[in-house]
Motif scaffolding. Sequence first.
Motif, PDB file in Angstrom:
ATOM      1  N   ASP A  36      34.285   7.979  62.074  1.00 51.84           N
ATOM      2  CA  ASP A  36      35.576   8.441  62.584  1.00 51.84           C
ATOM      3  C   ASP A  36      36.654   8.355  61.501  1.00 51.84           C
ATOM      4  O   ASP A  36      37.534   9.222  61.417  1.00 51.84           O
ATOM      5  CB  ASP A  36      35.996   7.611  63.804  1.00 51.84           C
ATOM      6  N   LYS A  71      39.693  10.918  62.162  1.00 50.43           N
ATOM      7  CA  LYS A  71      40.144  10.510  63.493  1.00 50.43           C
ATOM      8  C   LYS A  71      41.055   9.296  63.390  1.00 50.43           C
ATOM      9  O   LYS A  71      42.010   9.149  64.167  1.00 50.43           O
ATOM     10  CB  LYS A  71      38.940  10.198  64.379  1.00 50.43           C
ATOM     11  N   HIS A  72      40.751   8.402  62.447  1.00 49.11           N
ATOM     12  CA  HIS A  72      41.610   7.247  62.163  1.00 49.11           C
ATOM     13  C   HIS A  72      42.103   7.411  60.731  1.00 49.11           C
ATOM     14  O   HIS A  72      41.355   7.183  59.781  1.00 49.11           O
ATOM     15  CB  HIS A  72      40.847   5.930  62.321  1.00 49.11           C
ATOM     16  N   ASN A 123      39.545   1.251  71.637  1.00 45.89           N
ATOM     17  CA  ASN A 123      38.302   1.735  71.037  1.00 45.89           C
ATOM     18  C   ASN A 123      37.085   1.201  71.770  1.00 45.89           C
ATOM     19  O   ASN A 123      36.074   1.901  71.905  1.00 45.89           O
ATOM     20  CB  ASN A 123      38.244   1.354  69.552  1.00 45.89           C
TER      21      ASN A 123
END
Length: 233
Positions: free
Chosen positions: A28, A33-34, A45
């Motif tokens: 991710d 995404k992060h 999460n």
Amino acid sequence: MTDSNDTSPLPFAPASLPEQIAAQLRRDILAGKHAPGATIKERDNAADMGVSRTPMREAIRILAQEGLVVLRPARSPIVAQPTFKQVSDNIEVLTALELLSADLACQTGTDDQIKAIVDAQYQFAAEYDSREPVDVFELDMQVHLAIAQASNNDVLIETHRSMLARLWRARYLSARRQDSRARVMRQHTLIIDGLVKRDADLVRLSLSDHLEHLLVNVRDYFESDDSDQAAAS
């Protein structure tokens, strides 16, 4: 944990639940995404992945040890934002390790180990255009890991894995450059040809060229990022 269509991110083949969670978080982070500087909220999460907070907490510790995440007292951890100096220092060490690995692979690598490198490169080339970028990147790293494995030096193998972990995102950013495909394939072909021939000079020359582009691409990324921030201010 919920199904995530992941292949085992290398060099971290997940076994325990925290390692599986760390593998997905790592992907991710690479996929954006992060983003760098973003908080990793343990509770959110854990809920998204369908796991408890205990293995999530351990997974975050794994990523912190790799340098992908920064832990903060009494606050949520954040995705690391290393400076160019920090990344370039790590690249310098990684380059030395990979060159030594290649030298030793030419000297002591078994025929089966050399074949494993050839097979890893074949899979990387065959699936380059059909897989997701993170998957392609992991196949690329499998080639480098196979070379280190062929050094037959346990200390070198483990140190290389550790350094590769710290440069996971930097190498991914470099691999995502639009001009990288043809160059990487050409350089990988020369590296593999040298290993098959046990020609340490050819491998060293090709690998040095390959890793030099890593530093150039990372520098370009930092300079571009700095320009974007200046324009936005």
